[in-house]
Design a protein around this motif. Structure first.
Motif, short mmCIF file in Angstrom:
data_model
loop_
_atom_site.label_atom_id
_atom_site.label_comp_id
_atom_site.label_asym_id
_atom_site.label_seq_id
_atom_site.Cartn_x
_atom_site.Cartn_y
_atom_site.Cartn_z
N VAL A 276 -30.46 7.53 44.92
CA VAL A 276 -31.49 6.74 45.61
C VAL A 276 -32.22 7.59 46.65
CG1 VAL A 276 -31.85 4.85 47.24
CG2 VAL A 276 -30.43 4.49 45.22
N LYS A 277 -31.50 8.49 47.31
CA LYS A 277 -32.08 9.31 48.37
C LYS A 277 -32.94 10.46 47.84
CE LYS A 277 -28.27 8.35 51.58
NZ LYS A 277 -27.11 8.92 52.30
N ASN A 278 -32.84 10.74 46.55
CA ASN A 278 -33.60 11.85 45.97
C ASN A 278 -35.04 11.41 45.71
OD1 ASN A 278 -34.68 13.66 43.79
ND2 ASN A 278 -32.69 14.64 44.09
N ASN A 279 -36.00 12.15 46.27
CA ASN A 279 -37.41 11.77 46.16
C ASN A 279 -37.97 11.90 44.75
OD1 ASN A 279 -37.60 11.21 48.92
ND2 ASN A 279 -38.08 13.34 49.42
N ASN A 280 -37.28 12.66 43.90
CA ASN A 280 -37.76 12.87 42.53
C ASN A 280 -37.19 11.84 41.54
OD1 ASN A 280 -39.29 15.21 43.18
ND2 ASN A 280 -37.39 16.42 43.15
N ILE A 281 -36.39 10.92 42.07
CA ILE A 281 -35.72 9.95 41.20
C ILE A 281 -36.08 8.53 41.62
CG2 ILE A 281 -33.44 8.98 40.64
CD1 ILE A 281 -32.35 11.82 40.68
N LYS B 172 -36.06 6.82 27.28
CA LYS B 172 -37.03 7.71 26.64
C LYS B 172 -36.40 9.05 26.26
CE LYS B 172 -41.22 5.95 28.88
NZ LYS B 172 -42.33 6.29 29.82
N ILE B 173 -35.49 9.55 27.10
CA ILE B 173 -34.92 10.87 26.85
C ILE B 173 -33.50 10.74 26.29
CG2 ILE B 173 -34.23 13.08 27.88
CD1 ILE B 173 -36.55 12.77 29.81
N MET B 174 -32.56 10.23 27.07
CA MET B 174 -31.21 10.06 26.54
C MET B 174 -30.33 9.29 27.51
SD MET B 174 -29.34 13.78 26.91
CE MET B 174 -30.70 14.64 26.08
N PHE C 238 -33.73 8.05 31.68
CA PHE C 238 -32.29 8.24 31.48
C PHE C 238 -31.53 6.95 31.76
CE2 PHE C 238 -33.67 12.55 32.77
CZ PHE C 238 -33.13 13.31 31.74
N LEU C 239 -30.51 6.72 30.98
CA LEU C 239 -29.46 5.78 31.33
C LEU C 239 -28.29 6.62 31.81
CD1 LEU C 239 -27.89 3.06 31.39
CD2 LEU C 239 -27.35 3.46 28.97
N MET D 172 -38.52 11.06 37.79
CA MET D 172 -37.68 10.57 36.72
C MET D 172 -37.26 9.12 36.99
SD MET D 172 -35.09 13.77 36.03
CE MET D 172 -34.78 14.03 37.79
N ASN D 173 -37.38 8.28 36.00
CA ASN D 173 -36.94 6.91 36.11
C ASN D 173 -35.54 6.78 35.51
OD1 ASN D 173 -39.33 6.06 37.29
ND2 ASN D 173 -40.26 5.50 35.33
N ILE D 174 -34.64 6.14 36.27
CA ILE D 174 -33.24 6.06 35.85
C ILE D 174 -32.75 4.61 35.89
CG2 ILE D 174 -30.88 6.61 36.60
CD1 ILE D 174 -31.87 9.36 37.38
N LEU D 175 -32.04 4.22 34.84
CA LEU D 175 -31.27 3.00 34.84
C LEU D 175 -29.82 3.42 35.01
CD1 LEU D 175 -31.08 -0.10 34.37
CD2 LEU D 175 -30.82 0.41 31.93
#
Length: 230
Positions: free
Chosen positions: A20-25, A101-103, A82-83, A1-4
């Motif tokens: 930041v430490k989460n490998n899926n983010i 893209k999502i919300m 996500f923002l 998942m890409n996060i701003l």
């Protein structure tokens, strides 16, 4: 998942560090308030979120105006799902809410619709509440009115003050935020619309908020105020 990510104070910085430490983010960028001059020496000081982001070399944006053409051009070039807004301190414009893209998601330290607004932790302490929590909600135009994807409750212990409770809620958020985002991403969570008829609002804190009127306030009121504004 890409996060701003958008946030400013220390609790938001702790949440950013956990993400930041989460490998899926993947954090594509961080938005925070501009640096300010503090104290008599007018030393320039960055926000806690800015400091945390700089430690791991994340792109940092500190716009004075979220609607500026320059900032809008930069943000719309970013690719994110996500923002995430956590105590950023500015009202997010509609175009920005619609950019992921999502919300757009807000992390709010109360059990919505109770204590919408800027000081939910202080408000629950002032009112002597027995429980509070974190709401993971979609941001819409109205203040803290969006549907909620996750509630995470905790008991308020008799001795806890504002700092204690803020740390407790931050830890609770860190424990659950990645799972909540993943479930939203995979469409495994159904949002719950808030009951607006049960909504309550809290005010911004100022220097006079902790003032005590000994002619009107009893011991219990003074103690609650001490806990809220310590």
């Amino acid at each position: 998942m890409n996060i701003l990510f958008a946030g400013t104070p220390e609790p938001s910085a702790k949440l950013l560090q956990a993400l930041v430490k989460n490998n899926n983010i993947n954090i594509v960028g961080v938005i925070t308030k501009p640096d300010i001059a503090q104290n008599r020496g007018k030393k320039i000081q960055q926000s806690q979120v800015s400091f945390a982001a700089s430690e791991v070399n994340l792109p940092i944006y500190k716009p004075d105006n979220l609607n500026s053409i320059e900032f809008k051009q930069i943000l719309l070039q970013l690719d994110f799902d996500f923002l995430i807004v956590a105590a950023y301190g500015k009202i997010i414009p509609d175009w920005m809410l619609e950019s992921p893209k999502i919300m757009s998601i807000n992390v709010h330290y109360s059990l919505l619709p109770k204590y919408r607004g800027a000081s939910p932790i202080q408000s629950c302490l002032l009112n002597g509440d027995k429980k509070t929590g974190v709401s993971i909600m979609q941001i819409i135009k109205g203040m803290d009115e969006g549907p909620v994807y996750g509630f995470h409750e905790t008991e308020i212990l008799r001795y806890e003050n504002k700092r204690d409770l803020e740390n407790k809620l931050t830890s609770l958020c860190i424990k659950n935020i990645a799972s909540d985002l993943n479930n939203i991403f995979q469409k495994k969570l159904t949002p719950i619309e808030q009951n607006n008829s049960k909504a309550s609002y809290c005010k911004k804190i100022n220097k006079l908020s902790g003032k005590i009127d000994f002619s009107k306030e009893n011991t219990a009121d003074i103690l609650q105020k001490h806990k809220a504004y310590i």
